[in-house]
Design a protein around this motif. Structure first.
Motif: not given
Lengths: 302, 376, 258, 318
Positions: D237, D240-242, D244
């Motif tokens: 979870x 890095x997407x989180x 961002x």
């Protein structure tokens, strides 16, 4: 008898360390190439291209998916076609994003390139499908030097990296466009006052750096096939390579890449192997804190 | 102008959030499918195709209980948050049961939701952790890792006479689970073993392989998702660690094999629940039907087969239960006897595990061929 | 007379370049002291060292009796030295009033975040103090009509005054002004000089760096002239005006004879 | 278009709507989605101090969030101490991380800081993923007990909803008080002109560290809440997407305002769900929308409507 055994072990260890160095150096050149690409865009636009892992992937997909597998071109024309396609894409992106964004805050620039990357990623998934693809026989094989084994792809990567570095340095030092690019890197406003077309310059830089991206994409196909996550780690390590080598310096990026490649391989031998990425990133943070100008960098960060 | 546009854009975004939800229709029987359609790794498309084919076949044959079946496919991405949301969405869409998700971590994240909603879920997650969960509504339609890894480990020791095994495994939930079970088995039969993990994003596994070589292993076991194979297989070959090797089912997936060179994986063994070269009639019929439906270039793999069987199993259970009451379906599922799934005969045990057999296969010239079926 | 500022053989080198070389001067309390010199003579470097922007390479700086050599800027500021910048440094997205309140932050609102959150009563008191103080200064400098405007929308001449007002919020004893008249037209300049004198009368000593002779000559009690980082003359305006070294530095060798 | 007084009315309407929502729709899907949005809101409130106000891009928030979640989860599952006690430890951790992350920010600017925070986030994720014995590795941590409040276990979605709503309102208030206070002014001042802050007698280093610490504490607490809300956490979870996504919340919603963070968190966690009807294309449509927003309304939706949007804009890069 025991001496023989000890010598044998030493030789064995020596071989292993040599092998580690070789693969470290090879990966280091990949990181270095990524670092060079960052540096180019950074110098000309002052933006970091956070979409660039996706551009590496896009290059690989265009080459493998569109040109080799769909249209059945042979490798060399496919490479040329890929680079041309990517340059068209670069011009498009330059005029729609980078040039309009050049005066925006760092936050907007970072986020818009991240989002661009996500859009590219999703488009690739929708167009090429979710499965990984590969080009069979492309740069595969290996070279043996004594007991040392080097994948042919690694050798090609090292050569191409050195050629790109040399060409770029020549281009920057000798040609008018290259000199103009260096001017823009130092001071955008002054350059435009001196009659340098900053926009055209940015476009050229972006085109060059995107083509380098696609070349990286091609070079790593034999190492780990074409898939959407193919560049996620090398792009982060490429950042690290650029910073450790000294941001803004082209040879520095290669030096930084080699540094990371070797350090992480040796660290992987000492610690559990999965911690080698951690070691690379810790190196990055330490370098940023202790010597932010990097190994070869001269300019102070301010 | 720009300001007007900005305001319009902002208003549009705000309105999208407030958009009304789609109301579920009562006319059909809804079966939910949770698949990884975005994010990595991607196999949701195959799952969806397999499941959709099952639904179409059922509807062509007149549906269940006189009603048409509808497949509600939702993306779970690869994060638990999206997984939780899509599971809740399916529950609120009033599905009678859920097929999928494929990954154990997502299963673990949503098992309490389906338990509370009392909706049976047939997952493909193979982690041994799932079997330990006390959840009456959780079923498994693939052979568990425990079975797969033990079968692989047993074959290494008994069939290939391994004395010193090196396990290379992905550091995700799948790889770690397989490694834990296999290493336990090796320890229990007194075989030496070392285990070296790699991250899914790794671009180079030289260190791991060199560590295996230094340990003097005489055989290798690989437990990882498909994405790792092109790297691991290539580097094993390049660094000269060519010893008897056995892998998890990923090797038998056509899209994975397509990325490998012949000499990298020559003579490797794998355990798998689905094999296109399996000469059994039901398997060949399934492949023919699948290719007729989706075109031949689409490779059939265990994902299609497993979730095809899953949907068929649910339909069968609903038919037997005679109602769409989820508890009745759950009980009917538990009473299943010798249901012929594509990936094996399905019989539930007390933990809700349906598959108790696994195929051992060998790779020659990039073709995986059937050796034998191993029971539990 | 007591000294408010004493600089002893101050030296600053940037690499090989000597920007300030062995500079010593004293500034008396209750006076307006100017530091003048041609472009590139090291004036701003000097003020930056006094203000703590960077530490000197050698020499010492005393504020009253306190040695402030190499202290951090914010500490020097809290001791009672405020400054303005040559190329105005304001918080451009905030209103004039908000700018002033930031200026008074350390003097009037010293509480930390946690105590601020836990003690709303004290927090309100602080805010009121800031409000009162900023209104006072706004009234004194006649900024009422622009108090609520955002800084970025104001003309240059006003910005100079706003920056001065912000500096006053910390109620300094000594105010360092870096080229206060630069970029102002003659009428704005006259207005600004009036403001400066008003500030001086309110009890704040002024240390000016100036390029513009008429400003300096009219209001300074004492003038120090530097060239190439070294002091070449010091005295009141009359003596400076006739000093041959100064004329040479400003106009060149040949004008001395005339 | 709106002034600060109007926004107060908007807050009131929002809070009433949030309180009344479960009475109108008792759909678990929406309730859990909003619960998650509440947790993200807390992170966004905190991140707003760094990214929205002092203008430094922090792309490592997922790392802090992760540490918060794992601290609370491991403490409650392994040592069986109360989640409330664990929350104290989480706050302490947040404090320490904030200071530790704040120090690099003193020396590094712009993209260099973003890089460092990305590296931090990656390090945390990889450590959590690979320290299998301690963190459970990729399997994650299961059966995390819910919070108990006055003898009530917050185990139903509805209780959890109101609990999270209350916590979020509390943090929203704290954030609001900080934003419209001397601290808010100083944070913005740092973004506008950091040199001038020091000459005003304020230690810019200290203020930066305060901003980072606040953000880290907020994110860590949100992480702790997340662990107990979800009951199960795993490292996949906290990517890095989180991180961002968190920045997107602050940016698209409207930097520098509480309302912006509220809106941003709701948009980012609910918009993709609302777009699910697009099937295969929902993600790409979401990304395109965010992309257009970052380019056309870089100061966020709220600032389009706020009176001072033209002038309160992010300063142009020099």
């Amino acid at each position: 008898m025991s001496i023989v055994r000890v010598t044998k072990e030493v030789v064995f260890l020596y071989k292993i360390i040599l092998q580690l160095l070789v693969s470290g150096i090879a990966m280091g050149f990949v990181y270095g190439l990524v670092g060079i690409e960052y540096t180019l865009i950074w110098n000309s636009t002052g933006l970091l291209n956070f979409s660039h892992e996706r551009i590496i992937m896009l290059g690989a997909y265009i080459f493998a998916g569109s040109f080799v597998l769909q249209t059945g071109l042979s490798v060399l024309p496919a490479i040329v076609a890929t680079i041309i396609a990517i340059i068209f894409f670069a011009v498009f992106v330059a005029y729609t994003i980078f040039i309009p964004l050049r005066n925006m805050s760092a936050l907007c620039a970072i986020m818009s390139t991240v989002m661009l990357g996500n859009i590219i990623n999703e488009s690739v998934r929708l167009y090429y499908g979710p499965e990984a693809i590969t080009v069979k026989g492309f740069l595969t094989g290996m070279i043996r030097i004594g007991t040392l084994v080097v994948a042919r792809a690694y050798v090609v990567i090292i050569f191409v990296a050195l050629i790109i570095l040399a060409l770029l340095l020549l281009f920057m030092m000798k040609t008018k466009t290259g000199k103009a690019m260096r001017c823009v890197a130092q001071n955008k406003n002054a350059s435009s006052l001196m009659g340098i077309d900053v926009q055209k310059n940015m476009m050229i830089t972006i085109a060059i750096s995107f083509s380098i991206c696609s070349i990286i994409g091609l070079l790593v196909i034999p190492l780990y096939s074409v898939k959407q996550s193919m560049a996620s780690m090398i792009s982060l390590k490429g950042f690290a390579a650029g910073v450790i080598g000294g941001f803004g310096s082209l040879p520095g990026a290669i030096v930084g890449g080699l540094f990371i490649g070797i350090i992480e391989n040796i660290a992987g031998m000492i610690f559990p192997s999965t911690f080698k990425d951690v070691v690379a990133f810790v190196c990055l943070i330490l370098m940023l804190l202790l010597r932010p100008s990097g190994i070869l960098g001269k300019k102070r960060i301010s | 102008m720009k300001r007007t546009f900005s305001i319009l854009l902002a208003m549009m975004l705000l309105l999208t959030v407030l958009a009304p939800s789609v109301v579920a229709s009562e006319e059909t029987i809804k079966i939910g499918l949770l698949a990884t359609l975005t994010g990595y790794p991607l196999n949701g498309e195959h799952m969806a195709k397999g499941a959709q084919m099952a639904v179409d076949e059922i509807n062509e044959a007149g549906g269940i209980l006189g009603k048409k079946v509808e497949l509600d496919i939702q993306d779970v991405g690869n994060t638990t948050d999206v997984g939780i949301n899509s599971c809740n969405l399916l529950i609120s869409n009033k599905v009678v049961s859920i097929v999928g998700p494929h990954y154990s971590s997502t299963c673990l994240a949503i098992e309490n939701l389906i338990n509370a909603a009392k909706i049976p879920m047939l997952v493909g997650g193979t982690s041994p952790k799932i079997a330990k969960i006390d959840n009456d509504y959780l079923f498994r339609i693939r052979a568990s890792d425990t079975m797969q890894a033990v079968a692989a480990a047993k074959y290494l020791v008994e069939g290939l006479d391994a004395k010193n095994v090196a396990i290379l495994y992905g550091s995700d939930d799948f790889g770690t689970g397989g490694m834990e079970i296999a290493s336990e088995h090796f320890s229990s039969v007194g075989v030496d073993w070392v285990a070296h993990p790699f991250n899914n994003e790794d671009t180079d596994v030289t260190t791991q392989i060199l560590k295996c070589i230094t340990s003097g292993c005489d055989s290798v076991m690989i437990w990882a998702t498909e994405a790792a194979y092109p790297i691991v297989a290539r580097q094993l070959y390049e660094l000269g660690l060519i010893v008897p090797t056995i892998t998890n089912p990923s090797l038998a997936v056509d899209s994975c094999l397509a990325q490998l060179e012949q000499e990298w994986v020559e003579d490797w063994y794998c355990v798998t629940d689905f094999l296109t070269s399996n000469s059994e009639e039901k398997v060949q019929n399934f492949i023919k039907a699948y290719e007729a439906k989706y075109g031949t270039e689409e490779s059939v793999d265990l994902h299609c087969a497993a979730y095809y069987s899953g949907v068929k199993l649910v339909a069968d259970a609903i038919e037997r239960a005679g109602s769409t009451d989820t508890d009745a379906i759950r009980n009917a599922l538990m009473e299943t006897k010798d249901f012929e799934g594509i990936i094996g005969t399905m019989n539930p045990n007390e933990n809700g595990e349906f598959i108790h057999e696994i195929i051992l296969a060998q790779c020659n010239d990039l073709k995986v061929s059937y050796i034998k079926t191993i029971g539990e | 007379m007591k000294n408010i500022l004493r600089v002893e053989s101050l030296t600053k080198r940037f690499g090989g370049l000597v920007a300030v070389n062995d500079l010593s001067f004293e500034m008396e309390a209750r006076s307006i002291h100017s530091l003048i010199g041609p472009n590139g003579s090291g004036k701003t470097t000097t003020i930056n060292m006094i203000n703590g922007t960077f530490p000197p390479t050698g020499g010492r700086i005393y504020f009253g009796e306190t040695d402030i050599t190499g202290m951090q800027t914010h500490k020097i500021s809290t001791l009672g030295i405020a400054r303005t910048f040559q190329n105005i440094k304001l918080f451009s997205t905030m209103t004039v009033e908000e700018n002033l309140k930031v200026g008074g932050h350390s003097r009037l609102a010293p509480h930390g975040v946690v105590s601020y959150l836990l003690n709303p009563v004290e927090a309100r008191k602080e805010e009121n103090k800031l409000q009162v103080a900023s209104e006072e200064i706004i009234a004194m400098l006649r900024l009422e009509d622009i108090a609520k405007s955002v800084v970025a929308s104001l003309p240059y001449g006003k910005l100079k005054i706003v920056e001065l007002a912000r500096a006053l919020m910390s109620r300094p004893q000594l105010l360092l002004l870096d080229e206060p008249a630069a970029g102002l037209n003659p009428s704005e300049r006259a207005e600004f000089i009036d403001v400066l004198l008003k500030v001086f009368e309110s009890g704040i000593d002024l240390f000016l760096i100036e390029h513009n002779m008429d400003v300096v000559m009219n209001i300074s009690d004492k003038i120090t002239v530097i060239n190439f980082g070294s002091k070449i003359a010091e005295g009141d305006s009359a003596s400076i005006q006739n000093d041959p070294e100064v004329i040479k530095a400003y106009l060149g060798e040949k004008y001395i004879m005339i | 278009m709106f002034s600060r007084k109007h926004t107060r009315k908007i807050y009131a309407v929002l809070i009433i709507a949030a309180l009344a929502f479960p009475l109108i729709s008792n759909n678990t899907y929406y309730i859990t989605m909003l619960c998650l949005a509440f947790i993200y809101m807390i992170v966004a409130f905190g991140l707003n101090f760094i990214t929205g106000m002092t203008g430094q891009v922090n792309l490592g928030t997922a790392g802090i969030f992760c540490i918060g979640a794992y601290t609370s989860a491991l403490l409650t599952t392994k040592t069986f101490i109360s989640p409330w006690l664990a929350l104290l430890v989480v706050i302490l951790f947040g404090f320490v991380i904030g200071i530790a992350l704040g120090y690099p920010s003193l020396r590094l600017k712009g993209v260099y800081l973003s890089l460092t925070t990305i590296a931090f986030g990656e390090i945390v994720r990889q450590l959590v993923n690979n320290m299998t014995d301690f963190t459970g590795g990729a399997h994650g941590v299961r059966a995390i007990p819910p919070y108990c409040l006055f003898g009530f276990e917050l185990n139903t979605k509805l209780r959890l909803y109101y609990f999270l709503l209350a916590v979020t309102i509390m943090f929203g208030l704290i954030a609001y008080r900080i934003i419209y206070s001397k601290w808010g002014r100083v944070f913005t001042a740092i973004r506008d002109n950091i040199d001038a802050v020091d000459t005003c007698g304020i230690s810019s280093s200290k203020v930066k560290i305060i901003a980072f610490t606040l953000a880290a504490v907020f994110a860590a607490i949100a992480g702790g809440l997340y662990a107990h809300y979800s009951g199960y956490i795993n490292p996949s979870t906290f990517t890095l997407n989180l991180s961002v996504s968190f920045v997107v919340m602050v940016m698209v919603g409207g930097s520098g305002t509480v309302l912006g963070s509220v809106l941003g968190a709701v948009l980012v966690s609910i918009l993709p769900e609302m777009l699910r009807f697009l099937g295969n294309y929902y993600q790409i449509v979401f990304y395109i929308l965010v992309f257009i927003c970052t380019i056309l309304i870089p100061n966020g939706i709220v600032n389009v409507f706020l009176e001072r949007q033209k002038t309160k804009a992010l300063p142009e890069k020099n």
